[in-house]
Design a protein around this motif. Structure first.
Motif, PDB file in Angstrom:
ATOM      1  N   GLN A  41       0.857  -1.178   0.000  1.00  0.00           N
ATOM      2  CA  GLN A  41       0.000   0.000   0.000  1.00  0.00           C
ATOM      3  C   GLN A  41       0.896   1.231   0.000  1.00  0.00           C
ATOM      4  OE1 GLN A  41      -3.785  -0.009   1.455  1.00  0.00           O
ATOM      5  NE2 GLN A  41      -3.668  -1.872   0.253  1.00  0.00           N
ATOM      6  N   LEU A  42       0.381   2.298  -0.558  1.00  0.00           N
ATOM      7  CA  LEU A  42       1.063   3.575  -0.405  1.00  0.00           C
ATOM      8  C   LEU A  42       0.616   4.209   0.897  1.00  0.00           C
ATOM      9  CD1 LEU A  42       0.632   4.868  -4.057  1.00  0.00           C
ATOM     10  CD2 LEU A  42       2.662   3.806  -3.023  1.00  0.00           C
ATOM     11  N   GLN A  43       1.517   4.993   1.476  1.00  0.00           N
ATOM     12  CA  GLN A  43       1.220   5.662   2.733  1.00  0.00           C
ATOM     13  C   GLN A  43       0.766   7.095   2.437  1.00  0.00           C
ATOM     14  OE1 GLN A  43       4.759   6.055   5.082  1.00  0.00           O
ATOM     15  NE2 GLN A  43       3.724   7.117   6.749  1.00  0.00           N
ATOM     16  N   LEU A  44      -0.255   7.546   3.144  1.00  0.00           N
ATOM     17  CA  LEU A  44      -0.757   8.918   3.004  1.00  0.00           C
ATOM     18  C   LEU A  44      -0.498   9.669   4.304  1.00  0.00           C
ATOM     19  CD1 LEU A  44      -4.210   7.999   1.422  1.00  0.00           C
ATOM     20  CD2 LEU A  44      -2.175   8.805   0.202  1.00  0.00           C
ATOM     21  N   LEU A  45      -0.195  10.953   4.200  1.00  0.00           N
ATOM     22  CA  LEU A  45       0.090  11.738   5.398  1.00  0.00           C
ATOM     23  C   LEU A  45      -0.483  13.140   5.218  1.00  0.00           C
ATOM     24  CD1 LEU A  45       1.702  11.044   8.014  1.00  0.00           C
ATOM     25  CD2 LEU A  45       3.699  12.125   6.943  1.00  0.00           C
ATOM     26  N   THR A  46      -1.260  13.583   6.195  1.00  0.00           N
ATOM     27  CA  THR A  46      -1.856  14.919   6.104  1.00  0.00           C
ATOM     28  C   THR A  46      -1.954  15.531   7.490  1.00  0.00           C
ATOM     29  OG1 THR A  46      -3.727  16.187   5.226  1.00  0.00           O
ATOM     30  CG2 THR A  46      -4.253  14.098   6.282  1.00  0.00           C
ATOM     31  N   THR A  47      -1.940  16.851   7.554  1.00  0.00           N
ATOM     32  CA  THR A  47      -1.975  17.524   8.848  1.00  0.00           C
ATOM     33  C   THR A  47      -2.817  18.787   8.764  1.00  0.00           C
ATOM     34  OG1 THR A  47      -0.542  18.152  10.712  1.00  0.00           O
ATOM     35  CG2 THR A  47       0.087  18.982   8.567  1.00  0.00           C
ATOM     36  N   ASP A  48      -3.512  19.120   9.841  1.00  0.00           N
ATOM     37  CA  ASP A  48      -4.328  20.336   9.892  1.00  0.00           C
ATOM     38  C   ASP A  48      -4.274  20.925  11.287  1.00  0.00           C
ATOM     39  OD1 ASP A  48      -5.953  21.288   7.543  1.00  0.00           O
ATOM     40  OD2 ASP A  48      -6.358  19.141   7.420  1.00  0.00           O
ATOM     41  N   MET A  49      -4.198  22.238  11.335  1.00  0.00           N
ATOM     42  CA  MET A  49      -4.125  22.951  12.604  1.00  0.00           C
ATOM     43  C   MET A  49      -5.379  23.815  12.778  1.00  0.00           C
ATOM     44  SD  MET A  49      -1.007  25.393  13.901  1.00  0.00           S
ATOM     45  CE  MET A  49       0.112  24.205  14.644  1.00  0.00           C
ATOM     46  N   LEU A  50      -5.956  23.763  13.973  1.00  0.00           N
ATOM     47  CA  LEU A  50      -7.126  24.586  14.298  1.00  0.00           C
ATOM     48  C   LEU A  50      -6.768  25.526  15.441  1.00  0.00           C
ATOM     49  CD1 LEU A  50      -9.979  21.869  14.324  1.00  0.00           C
ATOM     50  CD2 LEU A  50      -9.173  23.246  12.409  1.00  0.00           C
ATOM     51  N   VAL A  51      -7.018  26.809  15.239  1.00  0.00           N
ATOM     52  CA  VAL A  51      -6.651  27.830  16.216  1.00  0.00           C
ATOM     53  C   VAL A  51      -7.925  28.458  16.792  1.00  0.00           C
ATOM     54  CG1 VAL A  51      -5.476  30.058  16.515  1.00  0.00           C
ATOM     55  CG2 VAL A  51      -4.505  28.336  14.976  1.00  0.00           C
ATOM     56  N   GLU A  52      -7.975  28.555  18.099  1.00  0.00           N
ATOM     57  CA  GLU A  52      -9.114  29.193  18.766  1.00  0.00           C
ATOM     58  C   GLU A  52      -9.291  30.624  18.278  1.00  0.00           C
ATOM     59  OE1 GLU A  52      -8.845  29.178  23.027  1.00  0.00           O
ATOM     60  OE2 GLU A  52     -10.851  29.988  23.292  1.00  0.00           O
ATOM     61  N   SER A  53     -10.519  30.996  18.036  1.00  0.00           N
ATOM     62  CA  SER A  53     -10.933  32.329  17.583  1.00  0.00           C
ATOM     63  C   SER A  53     -10.676  32.543  16.094  1.00  0.00           C
ATOM     64  CB  SER A  53     -10.321  33.468  18.411  1.00  0.00           C
ATOM     65  OG  SER A  53      -9.022  33.785  17.954  1.00  0.00           O
ATOM     66  N   VAL A  54      -9.908  31.651  15.462  1.00  0.00           N
ATOM     67  CA  VAL A  54      -9.751  31.695  14.004  1.00  0.00           C
ATOM     68  C   VAL A  54     -10.600  30.585  13.377  1.00  0.00           C
ATOM     69  CG1 VAL A  54      -8.126  31.472  12.073  1.00  0.00           C
ATOM     70  CG2 VAL A  54      -7.427  32.638  14.174  1.00  0.00           C
ATOM     71  N   HIS A  55     -10.421  29.342  13.862  1.00  0.00           N
ATOM     72  CA  HIS A  55     -11.131  28.193  13.293  1.00  0.00           C
ATOM     73  C   HIS A  55     -12.307  27.731  14.132  1.00  0.00           C
ATOM     74  CE1 HIS A  55      -7.030  27.893  11.650  1.00  0.00           C
ATOM     75  NE2 HIS A  55      -7.624  27.476  10.568  1.00  0.00           N
ATOM     76  N   PHE A  56     -12.321  28.077  15.384  1.00  0.00           N
ATOM     77  CA  PHE A  56     -13.443  27.654  16.219  1.00  0.00           C
ATOM     78  C   PHE A  56     -13.661  28.670  17.338  1.00  0.00           C
ATOM     79  CE2 PHE A  56      -9.654  25.635  17.947  1.00  0.00           C
ATOM     80  CZ  PHE A  56      -9.743  25.876  19.312  1.00  0.00           C
ATOM     81  N   ASP A  57     -14.869  28.606  17.873  1.00  0.00           N
ATOM     82  CA  ASP A  57     -15.318  29.563  18.874  1.00  0.00           C
ATOM     83  C   ASP A  57     -15.992  28.742  19.963  1.00  0.00           C
ATOM     84  OD1 ASP A  57     -16.780  31.325  20.386  1.00  0.00           O
ATOM     85  OD2 ASP A  57     -17.556  32.467  18.684  1.00  0.00           O
ATOM     86  N   LEU A  58     -15.400  28.759  21.139  1.00  0.00           N
ATOM     87  CA  LEU A  58     -15.915  27.880  22.199  1.00  0.00           C
ATOM     88  C   LEU A  58     -17.274  28.332  22.746  1.00  0.00           C
ATOM     89  CD1 LEU A  58     -12.627  26.955  24.050  1.00  0.00           C
ATOM     90  CD2 LEU A  58     -14.028  25.506  22.573  1.00  0.00           C
ATOM     91  N   THR A  59     -17.759  29.468  22.285  1.00  0.00           N
ATOM     92  CA  THR A  59     -19.122  29.837  22.679  1.00  0.00           C
ATOM     93  C   THR A  59     -20.155  29.144  21.787  1.00  0.00           C
ATOM     94  OG1 THR A  59     -19.257  31.799  21.260  1.00  0.00           O
ATOM     95  CG2 THR A  59     -18.329  32.102  23.473  1.00  0.00           C
ATOM     96  N   THR A  60     -19.733  28.625  20.628  1.00  0.00           N
ATOM     97  CA  THR A  60     -20.694  27.976  19.730  1.00  0.00           C
ATOM     98  C   THR A  60     -20.351  26.511  19.439  1.00  0.00           C
ATOM     99  OG1 THR A  60     -19.519  28.818  17.786  1.00  0.00           O
ATOM    100  CG2 THR A  60     -21.365  30.125  18.583  1.00  0.00           C
ATOM    101  N   THR A  61     -19.225  26.024  19.925  1.00  0.00           N
ATOM    102  CA  THR A  61     -18.913  24.603  19.737  1.00  0.00           C
ATOM    103  C   THR A  61     -18.588  23.986  21.094  1.00  0.00           C
ATOM    104  OG1 THR A  61     -17.592  22.984  18.493  1.00  0.00           O
ATOM    105  CG2 THR A  61     -16.415  24.903  19.320  1.00  0.00           C
TER     106      THR A  61
END
Lengths: 335, 335
Positions: free
Chosen positions: B44-64
């Motif tokens: 099999q081929l190997q796949l690699l991916t990464t994602d960063m989530l930053v408070e107030s940019v990508h999410f809001d703890l008042t709504t999630t």
């Protein structure tokens, strides 16, 4: 050069994706698709490790250059691969940056990453770059490979094994202390220490050699020797006895410790980020290996004992004391 | 429960490492050593991916909630693996958290991650947890695998191919808009949209089926359909023509768009984070595949044309207009 806000995310990617592949043979798709596509070597185990560096917690841009920061962000991950007896292969890099960051900063950061990746044959195959109004956060994940027979875990130490380290300890912590105190440029002894802190060299060759020559357990020294031997003792269900007078410390560390008015041994035992390896091995095997290896200076610092004997330090006067597990621990409030 | 400052880093690890392995067959060492040790499937081929989530940019703890945030942090990475035709296998998770974060927050965040990992057979095999006085940052890296023959890149689209998507578009962006406006709980139509935004479902089965049935290019819709077809057009050196009236939009989106006083099509074309897949395929192959698949509703939305025709949208009146590449782009200043 421009600020990131003018360049945009895609302009930034174009700027950094040059010279990211050091081994074309194992990369099918690098930066620029949804995921990297990689060709694993047959019959190897895959290694995966990740580390996050936060501005003002892990680094201070008044004392580190972007190049050094990039170098270190990769180094700390490569060191984890080394500690398993493996070879690092691929890295993915996430950056959170304020929009006002100069593009030049990012280019220099990547130059540092590319330098160490080139040294160790690591490909940068992807990443994520996002905005963060609150400062810089860098996360690197490194994938590596290891022959099944050469894999070294923390859990294989046996009573009777020797405990050894791959190099001088305490340099990085003393370097950090000097950077914090300022005016270190005047001291000749400061340079190797500051360098050890800012651009640590992961011990990949040593780790592979130890993995293929019977190391029974291994750890990289990221949180200080005391903390790491506690980890090995816990994972292996053994005790460990270290000898203070055997801990390798360079003269520069001893000089720095005098200036900082702190025992040199404290840096060596409890200071973090040396990124040397600590390992255990049968004594006879260790003798054979050290006799045959002219390129490595390894230092025996103790021995593995039974679990009931705990983790102890024999000090210079021959007194046995319990060795504290303290080292760098996130979330504990500092005094 | 305690704050992280009382629990410490190792106490935290003990708290989260339960139930992290969903496939014991491919993990040799999970959380707790220097690196995870994984057993790749042969050939099999190997796949690699990464994602960063930053408070107030990508999410809001008042709504999630923390649970939803954990779910989504994994989902966005699994979606990238789906977009290559692959299967997600392992995740490593880095968290930067203020010391005052309640331990319960971290436990709930991990519950959300464990839920989606369980659904998709993904193991959480490692991570890093560090302190950050400036808010929460989450980075996830997912490793996956794909049969070499089933790999789908962005670059294989050919003139004459159809362009299709795996589901309704615009939901997530409309959900985000409703969350931002507040008082959305009164509207029945809001629920599927808000849910699509907070806990998106990655299209892994669809991606694998498309990979093994001749999709010529594929992308997950993270930055909006318009932006993604531009990516495919650029990577494949083709043009793409979309038909506005073929873009699948659910009635709830149309109702929400009325309330928000914005064209529904804007959400579907330029709104991000739908995490459906957009793909290209020979028309005959698409007919055969859709006829044989009762479990999937795929929507043809356009066709691949030659590069000189550019990327265009045929609106409801039959007028052809250039389709803007705009979508979510980090670092560009908002108006």
């Amino acid at each position: 050069m421009n600020e990131l806000s003018e360049l945009g995310e895609f302009g930034l990617i174009d700027l950094i994706k040059q010279d990211t592949i050091n081994n074309h043979g194992n990369v099918i798709v690098g930066i620029g698709d949804d995921a990297a596509v990689l060709l694993p070597a047959p019959r190897q185990l895959q290694l995966l490790t990740t580390d996050m560096l936060v501005e003002s917690v892990h680094f201070d841009l008044t004392t580190t250059t972007p190049w050094q920061l990039g170098y270190k962000a990769i180094a700390v991950n490569v060191s984890d691969i080394a500690a398993m007896g493996g070879a690092p292969r691929h890295a993915v890099v996430s950056l959170a940056l304020p929009k006002s960051t100069p593009a030049e900063f990012v280019v220099n950061l990547y130059q540092g990453m590319k330098e160490i990746c080139h040294e160790f044959g690591v490909n940068i195959v992807g990443g994520d770059t996002v905005s963060n109004p609150h400062g810089i956060v860098i996360n690197v994940t490194v994938a590596g490979e290891v022959e099944p027979a050469n894999l070294v875990r923390r859990s294989g130490a046996k009573p009777g094994d020797i405990v050894a380290v791959t190099g001088f300890l305490g340099d990085s912590a003393a370097g950090l202390a000097l950077l914090g105190a300022g005016e270190w440029e005047d001291y000749d002894f400061a340079w190797p220490l500051v360098t050890a802190h800012l651009t640590p060299r992961p011990q990949v060759s040593a780790g592979q050699l130890l993995g293929s020559n019977g190391a029974t357990s291994m750890d990289d020294i990221s949180d200080g020797l005391a903390s790491e031997v506690h980890e090995i003792a816990k994972a292996s269900n053994v005790g460990i006895r270290l000898y203070a007078e055997e801990i390798p410390m360079r003269n520069e560390l001893k000089e720095a410790a005098k200036v900082m008015d702190k025992p040199a041994l404290d840096y060596a035992l409890y200071g973090g980020e040396d990124f040397q390896l600590v390992f255990t091995m049968e004594p006879h095997q260790f003798e054979i290996l050290t006799a045959s290896q002219e390129n490595f200076s390894w230092f025996k610092v103790g021995e593995v004992v039974t679990a009931d004997q705990g983790v102890t330090l024999v000090d210079e006067e021959g007194n046995v004391q319990r060795l504290e597990a303290r080292g760098y621990n996130h979330f504990h409030q500092e005094e």
